[in-house]
Design a protein around this motif. Structure first.
Motif, PDB file in Angstrom:
ATOM      1  N   UNK A  94      31.627  42.256  41.565  1.00  0.00           N
ATOM      2  CA  UNK A  94      31.396  42.844  42.235  1.00  0.00           C
ATOM      3  C   UNK A  94      31.438  42.305  44.572  1.00  0.00           C
ATOM      4  N   UNK A  95      32.186  41.374  43.829  1.00  0.00           N
ATOM      5  CA  UNK A  95      32.182  41.090  44.930  1.00  0.00           C
ATOM      6  C   UNK A  95      33.900  40.468  45.889  1.00  0.00           C
ATOM      7  N   UNK A  96      34.211  40.365  47.121  1.00  0.00           N
ATOM      8  CA  UNK A  96      35.264  41.176  47.562  1.00  0.00           C
ATOM      9  C   UNK A  96      36.801  39.686  46.851  1.00  0.00           C
ATOM     10  N   UNK A  97      36.154  38.173  47.352  1.00  0.00           N
ATOM     11  CA  UNK A  97      36.868  37.144  46.353  1.00  0.00           C
ATOM     12  C   UNK A  97      36.908  37.765  44.989  1.00  0.00           C
ATOM     13  N   UNK A  98      36.615  38.609  43.990  1.00  0.00           N
ATOM     14  CA  UNK A  98      36.639  38.648  43.143  1.00  0.00           C
ATOM     15  C   UNK A  98      37.509  39.049  42.763  1.00  0.00           C
ATOM     16  N   UNK A  99      37.166  41.086  43.538  1.00  0.00           N
ATOM     17  CA  UNK A  99      38.370  41.426  43.686  1.00  0.00           C
ATOM     18  C   UNK A  99      39.806  41.153  44.184  1.00  0.00           C
TER      19      UNK A  99
END
Ligand code: AHR
Length: 338
Positions: free
Chosen positions: A218-223
């Motif tokens: 659910x994070x930008x970095x993860x995406x």
């Protein structure tokens, strides 16, 4: 706006009634009381209901808007809020709930980071006679007497609406349409349910195939990170389905860096409809968003007052939501609250 209805998830019962109102005023702060005591737990006798609230974390724009909504609504309603940020860790949430029990708060509310593993701590709250309200995300406990109600979105529906839009969008496709999926936090209700709803909907067209699916938490970095991997491993990606805007926004960076045009070379579907996501949709970088409302605070405070007063509440309070295309996002953005 919220509606009440029969809830189909395992362990949750039938709808009772709605009738939700909001009230009064007082402040709050991270991991502290933000006020000067409650009416029935800490002995300060200021007449306020004391609510212990365990938040998942601050992983997304949605979560930030949800935290603001809860804090503002508690202040408006005159409820003393003990707020705890669990930093996306179940053990922190369990610890926070135990602290709330020890402090003898009047009501506990929490947004469970994952669905499983709550029975023991919920039994502890029940034994201490402290009513519990689930907000935003459900648990899979078979014993539904462990909590009073669950207020939040229908995540399966959000996934289904996303899939149905894609089926229509790609109805003229004559060959395979390769989809990559950025899942939310592993084991969380929105990740499980959005995946399910989307898969069910796209089954209507055998050309639509999920070729890779992985959690971006659910994070930008993860995406961004997971999309980079997807792009390296899959020469032909036609569609990205991201379980929230933030992961989709992170993925935009990876897609652009790979020399592809988001929204054109790759069709992008996300969930939430926070401002940054809506802007990407209005700009044509995203193609479709299914809304998930974070503005649960006022209804939550009303439920808190009711369970504290021993009144009956609906077992399920469902958030009413919509979907957005690019044109609809352009129209909605000027008045978007979060
Ligand atoms: O539980 C709601 C989800 O949690 C939102 O879609 C996501 O952005 C958040 O982190």
């Amino acid at each position: 706006m919220l509606k009440t209805g029969t809830f189909t998830r395992r362990g949750l019962g039938t709808l009772l009634a709605a009738g939700l109102l909001a009230g009064g005023l007082v402040g709050c702060a991270n991991s502290d009381t933000g006020g000067d005591g409650g009416d029935s737990g800490d002995g300060s006798g200021n007449g306020k209901i004391v609510l212990g609230f365990s938040q998942v974390g601050a992983e997304s724009g949605w979560r930030t808007a949800n935290t603001t909504s809860v804090k503002e609504a508690a202040a408006e309603a005159g409820i003393e809020l003990k707020f705890d940020d669990a930093q996306q860790k179940q053990e922190n949430q369990i610890k926070a709930i135990r602290n709330f029990i020890q402090q003898k708060v009047d009501v506990i509310a929490f947004s469970p980071v994952v669905e499983s593993g709550w029975d023991t701590v919920l039994k502890e709250a029940k034994d201490a006679d402290i009513p519990v309200i689930l907000t935003d995300r459900a648990v899979d406990s078979a014993d539904t007497s462990l909590y009073k109600t669950f207020i939040g979105s229908d995540f399966v529906k959000e996934g289904r609406l996303s899939g149905e839009w894609l089926v229509e969008e790609k109805k003229a496709a004559t060959g395979p349409v390769n989809i990559v999926e950025l899942q939310g936090t592993t084991g969380s209700a929105p990740a499980n349910d959005r995946k399910k709803g989307f898969a069910e909907a796209i089954a209507a067209n055998p050309n639509l195939k999920i070729v890779a699916s992985q959690s971006g938490d659910f994070t930008r970095a993860g995406g961004k990170q997971v999309m980079e991997q997807f792009l390296k491993a899959n020469p032909k990606i036609d569609v990205l389905f991201a379980h929230n805007d933030d992961m989709g926004l992170g993925a935009l960076e990876a897609i652009t860096a790979a020399g592809k045009v988001p929204g054109k070379d790759i069709t992008i579907i996300t969930i939430d409809a926070v401002k940054d996501g809506m802007q990407a949709l209005a700009d044509g970088k995203f193609n479709f968003i299914a809304e998930c409302s974070p503005l649960l605070g006022p209804q939550l405070m009303d439920l808190v007052k009711k369970v504290h007063a021993g009144e009956s509440v609906p077992t399920r309070v469902e958030t009413e939501e919509t979907t957005f295309t690019s044109e609809q996002a352009k129209a909605a953005l000027p008045t978007r609250k979060y």
